[in-house]
Design a protein around this motif. Structure first.
Motif: not given
Length: 251
Positions: A66-74, A108-118, A122-127
């Motif tokens: 859920t941290a904005p830079d975590a996907a890229g770091l992973m 509402w924001s939490r549910a969308l963040d963990v089930n959609l935004t992340l 992740m997709s952005h980080a690999v494509t």
């Protein structure tokens, strides 16, 4: 040769349940598997031991996605340890049960963040790397509730429905680069996390089974059909949503 020999797969939410079953299926197909998790080190190491017993290689990587830079770091960690990600399975998420009256802006924001935004992150980080190699697979784990809806799961169902739109749009965008994007929609799958729900939020197993054509509880290994969508034999399948629900909704 195993169909995914030489491929690197990253599965988020992979320490337990559907994610762990998916790592085993991908490992059995020959992939090197990165087990993504958040603060579940013991479970992740158990899952890693299981894929190594299958003769595959793998690592575990932990991050709060859920941290904005975590996907890229992973993704960077996976690349540095085992190589570029060929297959991404977006499985991480949460299952917040609350009535509509209880659903405030924060929930509402939490549910969308963990089930959609992340999953977007992740997709952005690999494509970019996938486009460079002209090959890739992205598989999003949605839910049958994206189509059926369910009381107490409005925010969750909305986020999971958003994954269908993300899948179809990415399939259009990335198809010319040899990247296939699909979604699976699990039904009533028996996982340990359901035991943490308050009793008044738990559906009776017999009621769940009665909705289905196949009269048993779904198991995490049933959803590991995800590995089929990652295989070379599925290279002409993209933008699709696969129900894995025992015939709950006939789609």
């Amino acid at each position: 040769m195993p169909p995914l020999q030489g491929r690197v797969a990253l599965v988020t939410g992979a320490a337990t349940g559907i994610g762990a079953a998916t790592t085993r299926a991908l490992a059995s197909a020959g992939a090197t598997v990165a087990i993504g998790h958040y603060a579940q080190i013991d479970q992740a190491r158990t899952a890693l031991d299981e894929i190594r017993r299958l003769g595959a290689d793998g690592i575990e990587v932990s991050a709060d996605l859920t941290a904005p830079d975590a996907a890229g770091l992973m993704v960077s960690q996976v690349i540095s340890e085992v190589g570029p990600v060929d297959i991404l399975v977006n499985n991480a998420g949460a299952y917040p049960r609350m009535t509509w009256d209880e659903t405030d802006e924060a929930a509402w924001s939490r549910a969308l963040d963990v089930n959609l935004t992340l999953h977007y992150r992740m997709s952005h980080a690999v494509t970019s790397a996938m486009i460079g190699r002209q090959w890739g697979r992205i598989i999003n784990v949605s839910s049958i509730n994206a189509r059926a809806g369910r009381p107490g799961l409005t925010a969750y169902s909305t986020a999971k429905a958003g994954l269908l739109g993300l899948t179809r749009s990415l399939a259009r965008e990335l198809g010319p680069h040899g990247i296939c994007v699909n979604t699976v929609l699990p039904g009533a799958i028996q996982v340990g996390a359901e035991n943490t729900l308050p009793a008044h939020h738990r559906a009776r197993p017999e009621d769940q089974i009665a909705r289905q054509c196949v009269l048993r509880r779904g198991q995490p290994d049933d959803v590991a059909a995800i590995a089929f969508l990652a295989a070379p034999s599925a290279l002409f399948i993209t933008g699709q949503s696969l129900h894995i629900d025992g015939g709950w909704l006939l789609h």
